[in-house]
Design an enzyme around this catalytic site. Structure first.
Site, PDB file in Angstrom:
ATOM      1  N   ARG A   1       0.822  -1.216   0.000  1.00 38.73           N
ATOM      2  CA  ARG A   1       0.000   0.000   0.000  1.00 38.73           C
ATOM      3  C   ARG A   1       0.854   1.263   0.000  1.00 38.73           C
ATOM      4  O   ARG A   1       0.444   2.291  -0.524  1.00 38.73           O
ATOM      5  CB  ARG A   1      -0.961  -0.007   1.196  1.00 38.73           C
TER       6      ARG A   1
ATOM      7  N   LYS B   1     -11.886 -10.916   9.463  1.00 34.73           N
ATOM      8  CA  LYS B   1     -12.954  -9.916   9.657  1.00 34.73           C
ATOM      9  C   LYS B   1     -14.319 -10.522   9.328  1.00 34.73           C
ATOM     10  O   LYS B   1     -14.967 -10.160   8.347  1.00 34.73           O
ATOM     11  CB  LYS B   1     -12.692  -8.698   8.779  1.00 34.73           C
TER      12      LYS B   1
ATOM     13  N   GLY C   1      -5.321  -6.343   2.395  1.00 37.65           N
ATOM     14  CA  GLY C   1      -4.001  -6.095   2.941  1.00 37.65           C
ATOM     15  C   GLY C   1      -3.238  -7.385   3.220  1.00 37.65           C
ATOM     16  O   GLY C   1      -2.120  -7.592   2.736  1.00 37.65           O
TER      17      GLY C   1
ATOM     18  N   GLY D   1     -12.041  -4.985   1.777  1.00 39.92           N
ATOM     19  CA  GLY D   1     -13.493  -4.784   1.859  1.00 39.92           C
ATOM     20  C   GLY D   1     -14.030  -3.987   0.678  1.00 39.92           C
ATOM     21  O   GLY D   1     -15.079  -4.318   0.107  1.00 39.92           O
TER      22      GLY D   1
HETATM   23  N1  LIG Z   1      -8.140 -19.856  11.233  1.00 35.05           N
HETATM   24  C1  LIG Z   1      -7.717 -18.650  11.601  1.00 35.05           C
HETATM   25  N2  LIG Z   1      -7.665 -18.301  12.898  1.00 35.05           N
HETATM   26  C2  LIG Z   1      -7.228 -17.068  13.254  1.00 35.05           C
HETATM   27  N3  LIG Z   1      -6.836 -16.118  12.394  1.00 35.05           N
HETATM   28  C3  LIG Z   1      -6.867 -16.425  11.101  1.00 35.05           C
HETATM   29  C4  LIG Z   1      -7.310 -17.692  10.630  1.00 35.05           C
HETATM   30  N4  LIG Z   1      -7.230 -17.685   9.282  1.00 35.05           N
HETATM   31  C5  LIG Z   1      -6.771 -16.482   8.925  1.00 35.05           C
HETATM   32  N5  LIG Z   1      -6.550 -15.716   9.995  1.00 35.05           N
HETATM   33  C6  LIG Z   1      -6.008 -14.354  10.036  1.00 35.05           C
HETATM   34  O1  LIG Z   1      -6.756 -13.502   9.207  1.00 35.05           O
HETATM   35  C7  LIG Z   1      -5.976 -12.329   8.994  1.00 35.05           C
HETATM   36  C8  LIG Z   1      -6.326 -11.684   7.688  1.00 35.05           C
HETATM   37  O2  LIG Z   1      -7.712 -11.441   7.661  1.00 35.05           O
HETATM   38  P1  LIG Z   1      -8.380 -10.164   6.982  1.00 35.05           P
HETATM   39  O3  LIG Z   1      -9.836 -10.412   7.035  1.00 35.05           O
HETATM   40  O4  LIG Z   1      -7.867  -8.926   7.642  1.00 35.05           O
HETATM   41  O5  LIG Z   1      -7.856 -10.281   5.473  1.00 35.05           O
HETATM   42  P2  LIG Z   1      -7.348  -9.177   4.478  1.00 35.05           P
HETATM   43  O6  LIG Z   1      -6.806  -9.824   3.270  1.00 35.05           O
HETATM   44  O7  LIG Z   1      -6.407  -8.222   5.150  1.00 35.05           O
HETATM   45  O8  LIG Z   1      -8.628  -8.406   4.088  1.00 35.05           O
HETATM   46  P3  LIG Z   1      -8.971  -6.885   4.406  1.00 35.05           P
HETATM   47  O9  LIG Z   1      -8.083  -6.062   3.539  1.00 35.05           O
HETATM   48  O10 LIG Z   1     -10.411  -6.814   4.098  1.00 35.05           O
HETATM   49  O11 LIG Z   1      -8.657  -6.661   5.840  1.00 35.05           O
HETATM   50  C9  LIG Z   1      -4.533 -12.798   9.058  1.00 35.05           C
HETATM   51  O12 LIG Z   1      -3.879 -12.044  10.061  1.00 35.05           O
HETATM   52  C10 LIG Z   1      -4.623 -14.271   9.457  1.00 35.05           C
HETATM   53  O13 LIG Z   1      -3.696 -14.657  10.441  1.00 35.05           O
HETATM   54  O1  LIG Z   2      -7.668  -2.654   5.287  1.00 27.70           O
HETATM   55  C1  LIG Z   2      -8.680  -2.225   4.703  1.00 27.70           C
HETATM   56  O2  LIG Z   2      -9.470  -2.954   4.098  1.00 27.70           O
HETATM   57  C2  LIG Z   2      -8.878  -0.737   4.639  1.00 27.70           C
HETATM   58  O3  LIG Z   2      -7.758  -0.054   5.106  1.00 27.70           O
HETATM   59  C3  LIG Z   2     -10.128  -0.344   5.395  1.00 27.70           C
HETATM   60  O4  LIG Z   2      -9.985  -0.646   6.762  1.00 27.70           O
HETATM   61  P1  LIG Z   2     -11.291  -0.822   7.692  1.00 27.70           P
HETATM   62  O5  LIG Z   2     -11.921  -2.123   7.293  1.00 27.70           O
HETATM   63  O6  LIG Z   2     -10.786  -0.803   9.094  1.00 27.70           O
HETATM   64  O7  LIG Z   2     -12.209   0.351   7.381  1.00 27.70           O
END
Ligand SMILES: Nc1ncnc2c1ncn2[C@@H]1O[C@H](COP(=O)(O)OP(=O)(O)OP(=O)(O)O)[C@@H](O)[C@H]1O
Ligand SMILES: O=C(O)[C@H](O)COP(=O)(O)O
Length: 397
Positions: A38, A198, A355, A378
């Site tokens: 990013r 999330k 991310g 998201g």
């Molecule tokens: N089974 C699990 N138990 C606990 N944590 C998990 C598990 N599977 C994945 N994760 C955690 O989920 C996190 C990533 O989730 P996240 O929803 O933030 O994805 P993302 O790609 O960053 O999407 P966004 O940009 O929407 O946040 C990682 O830190 C990972 O360790």
């Molecule tokens: O990591 C993301 O998806 C963006 O930075 C938005 O973050 P947020 O879900 O905390 O609004």
């Protein structure tokens, strides 16, 4: 993109104060930025404006603080941004108010500063007009370069576009152009991988996605909530038990829409959330009361790879497991490599966002093989659902 004003339309910015909303919400590990995608995405806009003599003021949120939280200061990230840019980047300890106004007043043309986390302000997420006005006092122009935060109608992502001349930054522009090209009319069958942590915010998305995709692959913490909803004892796994009804509703909707939902049937479990924790691979019905599901198991991954081979388009958000902690990266790495190979062979259009998802693809060494990697999580999913993104809508010319 003709519908949006971009940096091509911004005119002479020499000496003007430009508020650039970037997304500096980057993954951190042990106090260090663990993936700078990013930051690299923010570089073209910041560099272009600084080179044209603007005073560049970078706004961003970081994490989800409840009020001021020193652990979520943007200060260390401004140093990481300076390294990526190869330029000096100042740090202003407020994002509005007299101290910020004074600091900005001392800046010269071509200088860059990051302002403190916008979410330290109570008005940010409420899109409070008083906060919008206070931040707007710092700038003459507003550039939104944070596609990944454009699904939030917050003061810094949406409100400012209504009170200052507003433009899309280079990263925002590129995201919109690439997503439209890759997913505007996706070739079917379409698979979506949704994983990560999330759960609550992504369940809504799944509800809409099931009518748009042919295969829905659920992993990570998301999968645990669905497994629990189906009566599986997930032990101490990350799981939102109060959302089990919602999960069941999504499964029913998927069934009606003829969307095949893939949930893991074998999983890797451990008693501790740490790298190299003692672990075992078990059927989902054999998770111990003191164990956590940390990854999708190898048999399920093989089945997922087979399903992917029948698809023409893939959308991916959220890792399948706790990929930062080896060996719980195995499922994410294996499926990412299958997707990359299919893309390179020309049989799959693959688009990923998020991310941690981007960090996971970099970890698997395949980010460059995907058709497009979005910086958004998201926002990317909401765009995919066909929702209007407030941060994008506010930029329409
Ligand atoms: N089974 C699990 N138990 C606990 N944590 C998990 C598990 N599977 C994945 N994760 C955690 O989920 C996190 C990533 O989730 P996240 O929803 O933030 O994805 P993302 O790609 O960053 O999407 P966004 O940009 O929407 O946040 C990682 O830190 C990972 O360790
Ligand atoms: O990591 C993301 O998806 C963006 O930075 C938005 O973050 P947020 O879900 O905390 O609004």
């Amino acid at each position: 993109m003709a519908k949006f004003r971009t940096l091509d339309d911004i005119g002479d910015v020499r000496g003007k104060r430009v508020l650039v909303r970037a997304d500096l919400n980057v993954p951190m590990q042990d106090g260090k930025v663990s993936d700078d995608t990013r930051l690299r995405a923010a570089q073209p806009t910041i560099a272009e404006l600084a080179d044209k003599g603007a005073i560049v003021l970078v706004l961003s949120h970081f994490g989800r603080p409840k009020g001021e939280d020193p652990m979520l200061s943007l200060s260390p990230i401004s140093s990481a941004l300076a390294k990526v840019l190869g330029r000096t980047v100042g740090f202003v300890t407020e994002c509005k108010g007299p101290a910020a106004e004074q600091a900005v007043g001392l800046m010269a043309a071509g200088e860059i500063a990051v302002l403190e986390n916008t979410r330290f302000e109570a008005g940010e997420e409420k899109n409070d007009p008083a906060l919008v006005a206070a931040i707007a006092k710092l700038g003459d122009l507003y550039v939104n370069d944070a596609f990944s935060a454009a699904h939030r109608a917050h003061a810094s992502t949406e409100g400012l576009a209504h009170v200052l001349p507003a433009y899309a930054g280079r990263s925002m522009q590129a995201e919109l152009e690439h997503l439209e090209a890759a997913l505007g009319e996706p070739e079917r069958p379409v698979a979506a991988v949704v994983g990560g942590a999330k759960v609550s915010s992504k369940l809504d998305v799944l509800n809409n996605l099931v009518s748009k995709v042919d295969h829905l692959i659920i992993g990570g913490g998301m999968a645990n909530t669905f497994l629990a909803a189906k009566g599986v004892d997930v032990g101490k796994s990350l799981c939102e038990h109060d959302l089990k009804e919602t999960a069941l509703g999504i499964l029913a909707k998927a069934d009606a829409a003829r969307c095949t939902v893939h949930l893991p049937y074998d999983v890797v479990v451990a008693k501790e959330f740490k790298a190299n924790a003692a672990n075992r691979t078990v059927n989902v019905h054999e998770v111990g009361a003191d164990e956590m599901i940390l990854d999708v198991g190898p048999a399920a991954v093989e089945a997922l790879s087979d399903a992917l081979k029948t698809c023409r388009t893939l959308v991916w958000n959220g890792p399948l497991g706790a990929f930062e902690l080896e060996p719980f990266d195995a499922a994410t790495v294996a499926l990412a490599r299958t997707a990359a190979a299919l893309t390179e062979a020309g049989s799959l259009v693959s688009v990923a966002g998020g991310g941690d998802t981007v960090a996971a693809l970099n970890h698997a060494g395949v980010a460059d093989s995907f058709s497009f990697v979005s910086t958004a999580g998201g926002a990317f999913l909401e765009w995919m659902e066909g929702k209007a993104l407030p941060g994008v809508e506010a930029l329409r010319a």
